[in-house]
Structure formats: structure tokens, C-alpha cells
Design a protein around this motif. Structure first.
Motif, PDB file in Angstrom:
ATOM      1  N   SER A   1      -5.919   5.955 -28.107  1.00 42.24           N
ATOM      2  CA  SER A   1      -5.637   4.513 -28.151  1.00 42.24           C
ATOM      3  C   SER A   1      -6.905   3.699 -27.923  1.00 42.24           C
ATOM      4  O   SER A   1      -7.107   2.651 -28.541  1.00 42.24           O
ATOM      5  CB  SER A   1      -4.582   4.148 -27.098  1.00 42.24           C
ATOM      6  N   MET A   2      -7.776   4.190 -27.045  1.00 43.79           N
ATOM      7  CA  MET A   2      -9.032   3.491 -26.790  1.00 43.79           C
ATOM      8  C   MET A   2      -9.925   3.512 -28.025  1.00 43.79           C
ATOM      9  O   MET A   2     -10.543   2.505 -28.386  1.00 43.79           O
ATOM     10  CB  MET A   2      -9.764   4.142 -25.604  1.00 43.79           C
ATOM     11  N   THR A   3      -9.964   4.665 -28.679  1.00 47.71           N
ATOM     12  CA  THR A   3     -10.768   4.794 -29.905  1.00 47.71           C
ATOM     13  C   THR A   3     -10.261   3.847 -30.982  1.00 47.71           C
ATOM     14  O   THR A   3     -11.045   3.139 -31.628  1.00 47.71           O
ATOM     15  CB  THR A   3     -10.722   6.237 -30.430  1.00 47.71           C
ATOM     16  N   VAL A   4      -8.949   3.823 -31.162  1.00 47.67           N
ATOM     17  CA  VAL A   4      -8.347   2.948 -32.172  1.00 47.67           C
ATOM     18  C   VAL A   4      -8.650   1.487 -31.863  1.00 47.67           C
ATOM     19  O   VAL A   4      -9.003   0.705 -32.760  1.00 47.67           O
ATOM     20  CB  VAL A   4      -6.818   3.172 -32.245  1.00 47.67           C
ATOM     21  N   ARG A   5      -8.516   1.115 -30.602  1.00 51.78           N
ATOM     22  CA  ARG A   5      -8.774  -0.279 -30.200  1.00 51.78           C
ATOM     23  C   ARG A   5     -10.223  -0.664 -30.495  1.00 51.78           C
ATOM     24  O   ARG A   5     -10.496  -1.749 -31.010  1.00 51.78           O
ATOM     25  CB  ARG A   5      -8.476  -0.444 -28.715  1.00 51.78           C
ATOM     26  N   ALA A   6     -11.155   0.246 -30.171  1.00 55.71           N
ATOM     27  CA  ALA A   6     -12.576  -0.035 -30.414  1.00 55.71           C
ATOM     28  C   ALA A   6     -12.863  -0.166 -31.899  1.00 55.71           C
ATOM     29  O   ALA A   6     -13.589  -1.067 -32.332  1.00 55.71           O
ATOM     30  CB  ALA A   6     -13.433   1.072 -29.801  1.00 55.71           C
ATOM     31  N   MET A   7     -12.300   0.732 -32.694  1.00 60.35           N
ATOM     32  CA  MET A   7     -12.547   0.711 -34.130  1.00 60.35           C
ATOM     33  C   MET A   7     -11.933  -0.529 -34.782  1.00 60.35           C
ATOM     34  O   MET A   7     -12.519  -1.133 -35.678  1.00 60.35           O
ATOM     35  CB  MET A   7     -12.008   1.982 -34.788  1.00 60.35           C
ATOM     36  N   LYS A   8     -10.752  -0.917 -34.325  1.00 65.27           N
ATOM     37  CA  LYS A   8     -10.124  -2.131 -34.866  1.00 65.27           C
ATOM     38  C   LYS A   8     -10.952  -3.363 -34.547  1.00 65.27           C
ATOM     39  O   LYS A   8     -10.947  -4.337 -35.302  1.00 65.27           O
ATOM     40  CB  LYS A   8      -8.709  -2.287 -34.302  1.00 65.27           C
ATOM     41  N   ALA A   9     -11.652  -3.329 -33.418  1.00 67.78           N
ATOM     42  CA  ALA A   9     -12.492  -4.471 -33.020  1.00 67.78           C
ATOM     43  C   ALA A   9     -13.833  -4.442 -33.738  1.00 67.78           C
ATOM     44  O   ALA A   9     -14.666  -5.324 -33.539  1.00 67.78           O
ATOM     45  CB  ALA A   9     -12.699  -4.472 -31.515  1.00 67.78           C
ATOM     46  N   GLY A  10     -14.052  -3.407 -34.558  1.00 65.23           N
ATOM     47  CA  GLY A  10     -15.264  -3.371 -35.376  1.00 65.23           C
ATOM     48  C   GLY A  10     -16.352  -2.438 -34.909  1.00 65.23           C
ATOM     49  O   GLY A  10     -17.484  -2.525 -35.390  1.00 65.23           O
ATOM     50  N   ALA A  11     -16.037  -1.537 -33.965  1.00 66.19           N
ATOM     51  CA  ALA A  11     -17.060  -0.599 -33.498  1.00 66.19           C
ATOM     52  C   ALA A  11     -17.548   0.270 -34.648  1.00 66.19           C
ATOM     53  O   ALA A  11     -16.759   0.714 -35.486  1.00 66.19           O
ATOM     54  CB  ALA A  11     -16.511   0.279 -32.382  1.00 66.19           C
TER      55      ALA A  11
END
Length: 228
Positions: free
Chosen positions: A110-120
């Protein structure tokens, strides 16, 4: 971090697309763990990159930014504001363009998905191999370098467009729509030779050798819409 350099003292390998001394590539690091931050900074400096490291997001924000390619290596767990929350706030701080590499010792899906959605740009779990971080940083810097090329090209185009007279702009808009000099003259109520002169001057100022090139530039500027 696992060290991958087995030959101490050997010069750092050449980085594809690495900038020369005139254009430094800069890596910003934000991590409140001194040992990790200094170790990572040392690793990236060994790759002949400019590195600026900070123990907090506040210190990073207070520091001057650079005009050349840059990226941000950001730890998730920081004292105060979390790295993920800070990442999501970058656009509102005028730093949304900066590629971000997230690192954490407590990652989950979930943390990875959140970061990637924010543009990481990338997400690395500690402990990571040195080479994985190097690869992520170089990819991020190359991405930002390409962005800068596009932005500078657009800035030059805006300068070209600003140099046009109102009449030249009007003529070029007709040219971009496919009208001939005679048709343009009729539309604007001017002599055909006058339309031709304005067209020539406008094409020269826009540094366009063809109508197709002019159209692409006007689309990039948003003066005309791209055709579907």
C-alpha cells in the motif's frame, strides 16, 4: 546498503549521459538518520554527482535549488511530517517537476502504491544494493534533463512568438490553417504581396522552414490545437 565497488581507488565508471562540469547534476537527500544520509551522499559523490543532504524536509525547502537536472531521494519515516506526505505536497510548493526516489526500511504494497500514485520515480526498500540506488538516481536525473530540454525549447519558442507583430501572428494563424497567400490577403483585406511579406517575416522569426514545422511549434505553444 551493500557495497558493490570491489576495487577501492578505481575511478568511477562513466555514466551514460552524464553532464559535464558546466552543467552539474544534483541529488538532494532527505533522511534524518545521519549514518544512512552521509553514506548515501558519499556513494553518489563517488559517481561525480553534486549531492546536498538534509536531516529534514524543512532544511531541504530552505536550501537554494539548482537550475540543472536534479532529483530528490526521500526517506519515508522522518521526524514530524512523513516522507510520503511531503512528496504529495511538492507540487503545491513549486517542486512537482522534481523526480522523487522513495526509500524506506518498512515498506509494504500500500505504501508503494501510494508513493507511485503521487508520482514517485522509484521505490527502494532498505537495505538496498548501492547499484540499485545508483541506477534509480541516474534514471531520475536523465528524466529531469529531458524535461529541462523541453522547457528551454518552449521558452525559446515563446520568445520567437513574442517577437512577432500582431499582423504577422494573424497571417501565421491563417498559414497554419492551410490558407494560401491569396486567401489570406482576401480574409485580412490586404494586398497579396503584403500577406506574402508578413508570412516570410513570420516564418523567419519562428525559425520554421515549412508549414508543418510551424504548425508543430504553434501546437506546442498552445496557439492552435493539435489535430486528433
Amino acid at each position: 546498503m551493500q557495497q558493490v565497488f570491489s576495487q577501492p581507488g578505481k575511478p568511477a565508471p562513466h555514466i551514460a549521459g552524464q553532464a559535464d562540469a558546466a552543467v552539474r547534476r544534483t541529488v538532494f537527500i532527505v533522511d534524518d538518520e545521519d549514518l544512512i544520509r552521509t553514506s548515501l551522499a558519499s556513494l553518489l559523490r563517488s559517481m561525480e554527482l553534486e549531492v546536498k543532504d538534509f536531516p529534514s524536509t524543512a532544511a531541504f525547502l530552505a536550501a537554494p535549488k539548482v537550475s540543472g537536472p536534479s532529483c530528490l531521494v526521500l526517506d519515508v519515516r522522518l521526524r514530524g511530517e512523513s516522507g510520503l506526505a511531503f512528496q504529495q505536497s511538492l507540487a503545491g510548493r513549486g517542486l512537482g517537476h522534481m523526480p522523487v526516489i522513495i526509500m524506506t526500511g518498512h515498506g509494504d504494497v500500500s505504501m508503494t502504491v501510494r508513493a507511485m500514485k503521487a508520482g514517485a520515480r522509484d521505490f527502494l526498500e532498505k537495505p538496498f544494493r548501492d547499484q540499485d540506488m545508483i541506477d534509480a538516481v541516474i534514471a531520475a536525473l536523465e528524466l529531469d534533463a529531458k524535461r529541462l530540454v523541453v522547457e528551454r525549447s518552449l521558452e525559446e519558442l515563446r520568445g520567437c512568438w513574442a517577437s512577432l507583430t500582431p499582423r504577422e501572428r494573424e497571417v501565421l494563424e491563417h498559414v497554419a490553417s492551410g490558407r494560401l497567400n491569396k486567401q489570406i490577403a482576401g480574409e485580412m483585406g490586404i494586398a497579396e504581396i503584403t500577406a506574402k511579406i508578413h508570412r516570410g517575416q513570420g516564418m523567419r522569426k519562428m525559425r520554421s522552414r515549412s508549414v508543418a514545422e510551424l504548425v508543430r511549434k504553434m501546437q506546442a505553444l498552445g496557439v492552435i490545437r493539435e489535430t486528433v
